[in-house]
Design a protein around this motif. Sequence first.
Motif, PDB file in Angstrom:
ATOM      1  N   THR A   1      -2.459  -2.891  -4.206  1.00 25.54           N
ATOM      2  CA  THR A   1      -3.663  -2.099  -4.023  1.00 25.54           C
ATOM      3  C   THR A   1      -3.557  -0.767  -4.758  1.00 25.54           C
ATOM      4  OG1 THR A   1      -2.824  -1.050  -2.012  1.00 25.54           O
ATOM      5  CG2 THR A   1      -4.055  -3.104  -1.755  1.00 25.54           C
TER       6      THR A   1
ATOM      7  N   VAL B   1       1.387  -5.158   6.217  1.00 24.93           N
ATOM      8  CA  VAL B   1       1.271  -4.096   5.212  1.00 24.93           C
ATOM      9  C   VAL B   1       2.660  -3.565   4.905  1.00 24.93           C
ATOM     10  CG1 VAL B   1       0.340  -1.812   4.668  1.00 24.93           C
ATOM     11  CG2 VAL B   1      -1.056  -3.453   5.947  1.00 24.93           C
TER      12      VAL B   1
ATOM     13  N   TRP C   1       4.184  -0.501   3.469  1.00 28.01           N
ATOM     14  CA  TRP C   1       3.819   0.874   3.128  1.00 28.01           C
ATOM     15  C   TRP C   1       4.961   1.495   2.325  1.00 28.01           C
ATOM     16  CZ3 TRP C   1      -0.634   3.480   3.412  1.00 28.01           C
ATOM     17  CH2 TRP C   1      -0.601   4.851   3.175  1.00 28.01           C
TER      18      TRP C   1
ATOM     19  N   ALA D   1      -8.773  -1.011  -1.495  1.00 33.54           N
ATOM     20  CA  ALA D   1      -7.397  -1.081  -1.001  1.00 33.54           C
ATOM     21  C   ALA D   1      -7.372  -0.973   0.512  1.00 33.54           C
ATOM     22  CB  ALA D   1      -6.564   0.034  -1.635  1.00 33.54           C
ATOM     23  N   ARG D   2      -8.129  -0.011   1.047  1.00 35.50           N
ATOM     24  CA  ARG D   2      -8.161   0.162   2.499  1.00 35.50           C
ATOM     25  C   ARG D   2      -8.736  -1.072   3.187  1.00 35.50           C
ATOM     26  NH1 ARG D   2     -10.054   6.423   2.096  1.00 35.50           N
ATOM     27  NH2 ARG D   2      -7.999   7.348   2.408  1.00 35.50           N
TER      28      ARG D   2
ATOM     29  N   ALA E   1       0.840  -1.193   0.000  1.00 32.77           N
ATOM     30  CA  ALA E   1       0.000   0.000   0.000  1.00 32.77           C
ATOM     31  C   ALA E   1       0.874   1.242   0.000  1.00 32.77           C
ATOM     32  CB  ALA E   1      -0.935  -0.008   1.209  1.00 32.77           C
TER      33      ALA E   1
ATOM     34  N   ALA F   1      -6.149  -3.971   3.059  1.00 27.00           N
ATOM     35  CA  ALA F   1      -4.989  -3.719   3.910  1.00 27.00           C
ATOM     36  C   ALA F   1      -5.342  -3.845   5.383  1.00 27.00           C
ATOM     37  CB  ALA F   1      -4.414  -2.331   3.625  1.00 27.00           C
TER      38      ALA F   1
ATOM     39  N   LYS G   1       4.299   0.468  -6.301  1.00 25.64           N
ATOM     40  CA  LYS G   1       3.658  -0.727  -5.730  1.00 25.64           C
ATOM     41  C   LYS G   1       3.538  -1.837  -6.777  1.00 25.64           C
ATOM     42  CE  LYS G   1      -0.030   1.510  -4.437  1.00 25.64           C
ATOM     43  NZ  LYS G   1       0.418   2.862  -4.880  1.00 25.64           N
TER      44      LYS G   1
ATOM     45  N   LEU H   1      -5.354   4.189   6.688  1.00 26.08           N
ATOM     46  CA  LEU H   1      -5.440   2.832   6.143  1.00 26.08           C
ATOM     47  C   LEU H   1      -5.526   1.792   7.230  1.00 26.08           C
ATOM     48  CD1 LEU H   1      -5.286   1.216   3.473  1.00 26.08           C
ATOM     49  CD2 LEU H   1      -2.832   1.064   3.842  1.00 26.08           C
TER      50      LEU H   1
END
Length: 452
Positions: A273, A301, A303, A291-292, A224, A295, A231, A319
């Motif tokens: 995502t 995750v 990031w 996506a949220r 994410a 995750a 990504k 998120l």
Amino acid sequence: MHPRDQTIFALSSGRAPSAIAVVRVSGSQAGLVLTTLAGRQPAPRQASRRLLRDGAGQPIDDAVVLWFPGPASATGEDVAEFHVHGGRAVLAALLTAISLIPNTRAAEPGEFTRRAFENGKLDLTEAEGLDDLIHADTDRQRRQALRQLQGLLGDRARDWRERIIEASALIEAGIDFSDEGDVPAELRAPAVKAIKALHDEITEVLAAQGHSERLRDGLVVAIAGEPNVGKSTLINQLSRREVAIVSPYAGTTRDVIEVQLDLDGYPVTVIDTAGIRETDDPVEQEGVRRARARAEDADLVLWLVEGGRAVDPGAMQSLVKSGPGRDQSGGSIWIVRNKIDLGEAEDVGSGVEFGISARRGDGVPNLIDALVKFAAEFFGTIEGALVTRARQRDLLRRASDSLRRSLELVEDGEELAAEELRAAAYALGRLLGRVDVEDVLGAIFQKFCIGK
């Protein structure tokens, strides 16, 4: 005739066409099927070459046949096997010929295994192990499933249940001889000792398993971050193929992309995502929402941020509910600084922060090594793990709780302690599939493939 009394048949090997195909028949008519098609029954458990003919006498195939009279068979019933050439026409002719014999029908998914379970050839934990073995994608999944199929948990559960019944007999004998002075106290002491030992054993198993039952589904890792930080490039690098579209335009990824990986035998699902940002585009808004959601449910995750850019706590907090290194039960967050090949990266920390170049692959091996280590810690000790399903963990916990309550109640009254022991034995009976499990049998066996 009731469907469970009918003789079932199915292709038990891979999909046609193939070099060899195995058709299995199980039930009271299996011997008749073998005699009708092969002329006569071979010696039990000895392969025999026969020319198969249908009911009209027309040849079907030159095949190898085997005969397993019950109860010494995989299902506990009479079983016949036909090893034929795996062409579609051969199989169609053979299956049609079998179906024309009275009281035979095509098997439903998992019906062979269910009959083996109902005939005492395996317990429910072993059946679950067989299902896991069929669907194993990694070597660790295979090894865990094989241990379960070989009775790792079932044997322990049977031993625990027998010991609970023995302790219960002592407690109930104390009830029966309550007017005999010191007799109840003499019976209670060894019962309490046995119950405490059982409780300690089951509690230790539950405490040592980690997330071993999650090995069946695998670890979920979500990549994410804000748009256009790399990504999709990273997921392509991890999967070693182009599974996501990479472009310099923000908002290219609109939906969730999933890739299944095998990291040192651990099954890992990596999710790419949509970039997290505010947007007026309704399609991209839906991508951000998904996506949220994914995750938030992920175990880990990653990031992503560009090199030396500061991490935006607000975007990350939007998120997930916790910050970097949050508790593993709610997932963890690692900060991954991308594009270090451009010389933009700041000093990279050693904890949950990594520096990579998703385009060139710099730092990616170190990230993969960290993922393998995380998976090992997450799943716990897989070698020798007894619990492989949430159902098993729940029933073991119920048994443990009942044993604990019986210890607490035994001094106040043997009747209450005896009832808790019965509840513990009942939970282990459900674990093995020997009492009141009709509600879960369909859910388990319908996941099997036809012919197993």
